[in-house]
Design an enzyme around this catalytic site. Structure first.
Site, PDB file in Angstrom:
ATOM      1  N   SER A  96       5.097  -3.227  -2.492  1.00  0.00           N
ATOM      2  CA  SER A  96       5.932  -4.037  -3.386  1.00  0.00           C
ATOM      3  C   SER A  96       7.341  -3.466  -3.510  1.00  0.00           C
ATOM      4  CB  SER A  96       5.281  -4.116  -4.767  1.00  0.00           C
ATOM      5  OG  SER A  96       4.065  -4.819  -4.663  1.00  0.00           O
ATOM      6  N   HIS A 126       4.129   6.613 -10.766  1.00  0.00           N
ATOM      7  CA  HIS A 126       4.478   5.775  -9.616  1.00  0.00           C
ATOM      8  C   HIS A 126       4.375   4.285  -9.955  1.00  0.00           C
ATOM      9  CE1 HIS A 126       5.092   7.111  -5.354  1.00  0.00           C
ATOM     10  NE2 HIS A 126       5.311   5.821  -5.272  1.00  0.00           N
TER      11      HIS A 126
END
Ligand code: DLZ
Length: 160
Positions: A61, A91
């Site tokens: 993404s 993350h």
């Protein structure tokens, strides 16, 4: 569930031979089962609208915004599909905000609608619930294409 209050949008007439729309669908590659559902929903919506569609895969993404930036000038609408599942690490926040901020920036800068089909989930089950699969409660790939095409059709008089 997040779909409460969502509009019903008819995109069946947005693309005709005289006024065709070109759609780019960019899909990340993480979380295959959920992504397959999103892609299937996106393809169904594109078929309902009768638009010419180009599909491109990117690794994650995080790479959706750069692909959208490169492709947006060549299309009437772009749809970005991704699945990010919280893994208990920072993350998650970085990937989600990079995708969200990056795709917003591309859309506003280029004037090309970017449909946001990025699922940001705490669990895999939440992703499955939104993926348009048999038993899912929502169909976010279909929704993202519908929104992008409806916006492109509404903005057509002011082509950039
Ligand atoms: C690194 C990473 C992690 C931890 N999780 C996901 C995820 O759940 N979904 C997703 O689409 N991508 C993930 N990535 C990969 C990043 O998006 C990106 O591809 C890498 O950091 C390489 O730039």
């Amino acid at each position: 569930m997040s779909g409460h209050g969502a509009p019903v949008i008819d995109i069946s007439g947005v693309s005709t031979q005289e006024t065709p729309l070109k759609l780019a669908v960019i899909a990340a590659s993480w979380h295959t089962e959920i992504m397959d559902g999103l892609l299937d929903g996106a393809r169904r919506a594109a078929a309902e609208a009768g638009v010419e569609t180009t599909e491109v895969r990117v690794p994650g993404s995080f790479e959706l915004p750069v692909a959208a930036a490169r492709m947006a000038p060549h299309f009437d609408a772009v749809v970005a599909l991704g699945v990010v599942i919280r893994g208990g690490t920072p993350h998650f926040e970085y990937v989600c905000s990079a995708a969200t901020d990056g795709l917003t920036e591309v859309s506003v800068r280029t004037g090309v609608p970017v449909g946001f089909g990025v699922l940001t989930c705490d669990t895999e089950q939440q992703g499955l619930d939104r993926a348009g699969l048999p038993g899912s409660k929502e169909d976010k790939g279909h929704e993202a294409v519908t929104a992008a095409l409806a916006a492109a059709a509404a903005l057509r008089p002011w082509k950039m």
